[in-house]
Scaffold this motif. Sequence first.
Motif, mmCIF file in Angstrom:
data_model
loop_
_atom_site.group_PDB
_atom_site.id
_atom_site.type_symbol
_atom_site.label_atom_id
_atom_site.label_comp_id
_atom_site.label_asym_id
_atom_site.label_seq_id
_atom_site.Cartn_x
_atom_site.Cartn_y
_atom_site.Cartn_z
ATOM 1 N N TYR A 34 6.462 1.759 8.011
ATOM 2 C CA TYR A 34 7.753 1.765 8.697
ATOM 3 C C TYR A 34 7.594 1.451 10.182
ATOM 4 O O TYR A 34 8.289 0.599 10.736
ATOM 5 C CB TYR A 34 8.413 3.129 8.503
ATOM 6 C CG TYR A 34 9.555 3.400 9.454
ATOM 7 C CD1 TYR A 34 10.729 2.650 9.387
ATOM 8 C CD2 TYR A 34 9.467 4.404 10.409
ATOM 9 C CE1 TYR A 34 11.772 2.894 10.248
ATOM 10 C CE2 TYR A 34 10.512 4.653 11.271
ATOM 11 C CZ TYR A 34 11.664 3.897 11.196
ATOM 12 O OH TYR A 34 12.694 4.137 12.062
ATOM 13 N N LEU A 35 6.653 2.129 10.836
ATOM 14 C CA LEU A 35 6.519 1.953 12.282
ATOM 15 C C LEU A 35 5.944 0.586 12.640
ATOM 16 O O LEU A 35 6.338 -0.027 13.632
ATOM 17 C CB LEU A 35 5.645 3.069 12.856
ATOM 18 C CG LEU A 35 6.277 4.474 12.786
ATOM 19 C CD1 LEU A 35 5.276 5.534 13.199
ATOM 20 C CD2 LEU A 35 7.507 4.548 13.685
ATOM 21 N N ALA A 37 1.108 6.839 4.744
ATOM 22 C CA ALA A 37 1.223 5.409 4.455
ATOM 23 C C ALA A 37 2.646 4.914 4.690
ATOM 24 O O ALA A 37 2.857 3.818 5.234
ATOM 25 C CB ALA A 37 0.816 5.143 3.002
ATOM 26 N N GLN A 38 3.636 5.722 4.314
ATOM 27 C CA GLN A 38 5.029 5.327 4.533
ATOM 28 C C GLN A 38 5.327 5.196 6.010
ATOM 29 O O GLN A 38 5.973 4.242 6.465
ATOM 30 C CB GLN A 38 5.960 6.361 3.879
ATOM 31 C CG GLN A 38 7.435 6.012 3.943
ATOM 32 C CD GLN A 38 8.098 6.499 5.212
ATOM 33 O OE1 GLN A 38 7.646 7.466 5.823
ATOM 34 N NE2 GLN A 38 9.143 5.820 5.629
ATOM 35 N N LEU A 56 0.831 -1.202 0.000
ATOM 36 C CA LEU A 56 0.000 0.000 0.000
ATOM 37 C C LEU A 56 0.869 1.256 0.000
ATOM 38 O O LEU A 56 0.567 2.235 -0.692
ATOM 39 C CB LEU A 56 -0.913 -0.008 1.229
ATOM 40 C CG LEU A 56 -1.963 1.106 1.319
ATOM 41 C CD1 LEU A 56 -2.898 1.057 0.126
ATOM 42 C CD2 LEU A 56 -2.756 0.986 2.619
ATOM 43 N N ARG A 57 1.968 1.212 0.763
ATOM 44 C CA ARG A 57 2.898 2.346 0.770
ATOM 45 C C ARG A 57 3.439 2.616 -0.629
ATOM 46 O O ARG A 57 3.535 3.762 -1.080
ATOM 47 C CB ARG A 57 4.057 2.046 1.722
ATOM 48 C CG ARG A 57 5.096 3.143 1.815
ATOM 49 C CD ARG A 57 6.458 2.589 2.177
ATOM 50 N NE ARG A 57 7.034 1.829 1.087
ATOM 51 C CZ ARG A 57 8.204 1.199 1.140
ATOM 52 N NH1 ARG A 57 8.906 1.200 2.250
ATOM 53 N NH2 ARG A 57 8.656 0.527 0.097
ATOM 54 N N THR A 58 3.776 1.540 -1.346
ATOM 55 C CA THR A 58 4.307 1.693 -2.699
ATOM 56 C C THR A 58 3.258 2.303 -3.628
ATOM 57 O O THR A 58 3.566 3.159 -4.466
ATOM 58 C CB THR A 58 4.769 0.334 -3.242
ATOM 59 O OG1 THR A 58 5.776 -0.202 -2.362
ATOM 60 C CG2 THR A 58 5.347 0.468 -4.636
ATOM 61 N N LEU A 102 -0.777 9.737 14.921
ATOM 62 C CA LEU A 102 -1.685 10.838 15.225
ATOM 63 C C LEU A 102 -1.098 12.180 14.789
ATOM 64 O O LEU A 102 -1.804 13.019 14.210
ATOM 65 C CB LEU A 102 -1.979 10.869 16.730
ATOM 66 C CG LEU A 102 -2.883 9.754 17.266
ATOM 67 C CD1 LEU A 102 -2.949 9.819 18.786
ATOM 68 C CD2 LEU A 102 -4.288 9.873 16.677
ATOM 69 N N ALA A 103 0.183 12.369 15.069
ATOM 70 C CA ALA A 103 0.807 13.640 14.703
ATOM 71 C C ALA A 103 0.830 13.822 13.188
ATOM 72 O O ALA A 103 0.591 14.924 12.674
ATOM 73 C CB ALA A 103 2.222 13.709 15.271
ATOM 74 N N MET A 104 1.118 12.745 12.459
ATOM 75 C CA MET A 104 1.118 12.840 11.000
ATOM 76 C C MET A 104 -0.293 13.109 10.482
ATOM 77 O O MET A 104 -0.489 13.874 9.524
ATOM 78 C CB MET A 104 1.665 11.547 10.401
ATOM 79 C CG MET A 104 1.904 11.622 8.905
ATOM 80 S SD MET A 104 3.202 12.806 8.501
ATOM 81 C CE MET A 104 2.556 13.506 6.990
#
Length: 677
Positions: free
Chosen positions: A242-243, A237-238, A205-207, A310-312
């Motif tokens: 990653y996290l 999404a990235q 999905l990130r891609t 949340l911050a993003m």
Amino acid sequence: MSRLGDILRAWRRDTLPELPAKIKKALPVAAFFIVLFWSIVGIFGMSHVMPVSCYTTLFNVRHRKYNTAGQYLRFFAVSYVALGAARIATLNVILCIGMNVIMPFVFVFMRSSQLNPRRYFPYMMLFVFLQLRPELLDNLLLEAALLTVCCAVLTVSLIIAGLVVHKDDADRARLHEMVTRLADKLDHMADTGITVHTRQELLRLRTEYAKLAYQVREDANAQASVSNLFDMFAMLAQRTAYLVGRLEWHEGPGCSHAPYLRKLAGLTRAVEIVLDRRDKTAAIEQAQILMTESDGIANDRFRLFYRSYLAMTLLVLQDAGRHLSRRWRLSPLIQLRIASFRKHPTLDSFELRFSVRCASVLAISCAVSLAVPIDHLYWFPLTAFLLIQPFPAESVHRMRTRTIGTVLGCLAVYAFSAIDLPYGATMLVAMVLISCLYASTPGGTVIAFFATSYALTMVTLSISGEYAIGMRIACLIAAAALVSVVNRLVLPTSDRTLFLANVHELFSLLERYWGLLRRSLDGSVDAVTASEALLHIQMVHSQAVAYALTLPEDSAGERENKQATRRVLFCLWELVCELEQLGFLLRVGAVDTGEYPELDRFMAAAEACSNPFAVDARLAAAASRIGIFAEDDVRYLLTQYLRRARTLADALTRARETTSGRPTYREEVAEVAVRGK
């Protein structure tokens, strides 16, 4: 015959079921061709229809993209430049060779890149096609009027297409669907925990997000607010992929983190209001409340993931969809393009190698066509231009498909010539053939068949069918031979050369990303600005990974080398992710301004060690500064960066055979030859 049977079976299996959808998609392009064709025939005559295909290609490229007044003016300006260059090229053989050497460099260097290699094609096609009939260029004003009409029809058609297609709405609809998928993945994690399959789906999905954002960003005519919106969601999404990859949590249903994940999923669905340009106040308040509740999460890594998400999300709600002012003149993306352009004249660059090969093919073929007075010999440079592709493997594929398609097209026209159709019926057949051509997959056998059938149907109105078929096949053979020789002997571009160029560029981009973060300490870099650089890195990294996956692993040494190479690329991406996470923490104020001088010294040391990559005393000194930072997340990220840097240095040592040096000319020729088989 077995090869032909395989092609027909593949066509029935892959193409036939999709044919109705392809025909529907091609209808606007076919309609444009027919309208422009008959407009030119009615105003200028049948002998001037050669540029129609070029402008149809431009329409095909642009009718589903953003188009502004500047884009429409560019059509006119570049068309006149191509006309002037073509006129000079037809004056004599020496000038022909000179212009056909210069123009590939102009169009490839200015428009193409390794990530988007075919942007040169429409305008380069126009330059080539204009010089195929040198006698027409004697009346330069008439040809200029012809191009003006073509550009005018193209402009009006694109304006109409824009009113019908609503590119902005189409992209937002796709983004709606992808945001929903991201929310569904969060709900799925609450139900099942984090599995290998979940991580793979998030990476996929990130891609998809990154590709969509990059496509919009590459369209220079896209509104800044639109491209910013896509960038921000791509970063969301990235960050999620990653996290989640960092979490060591594999609990099933009923785990303690499930309620938090469901809250994130609900908030993600609420964020879709950004796409519809509705009031965001309630969603922002919801995110702020969830941020306050996050203090109760005991697991450090999950708390970091939760608070970061949340911050993003808050950044998306607050910043996405609006143009953000910059405190400098050049954005990082423009700086990256300038740096990439400076790389073009080097032997490692795709742009230089392809420009030289394209120039060689055009200079030879166009000079022969101009010097030798044989009717319809212009099919030689025309076919050679279509066969010379940015990467040699593509040229080999085109030679096969075009040869088969041309032979089948010649047979079809030969059989069809037995029916003595009147002029009107012949033109109707030609229009049907061209419509089928634009419904076919570029580069395939089918499109070569329809292209040949259309071309021969048109020329048999003025010359004998036997001569036309013979000349078409002879020009194909000559063009294939020329392109084969040039691809193998003139700066052959092996996959390993491109991979090495990508690896070197990744280290350079890592260095520039550190520089970007250092500039962010004075507040001059926003989230959208950072995402531009991140998208460029991700596209280069994806291309490098694609090559690494094809490395042989027949022996133990080859398996170890492949693993080490993939480890290098994995570590590089992890380092970029650490930097992106650090930039995010800076934007949300996780680092006290009093700590900025120490952080700047850490960044300077890491930047200096990025290109060429090294782990030395400078990073050891930087490690000693980590303890002064008050925020746990900042200390964790900087420690992770140094740990990953040491892993990368070790992987580079073990993958030296693949990631360093440069293949010899003989090795490159051999690799191109092997892939050609």
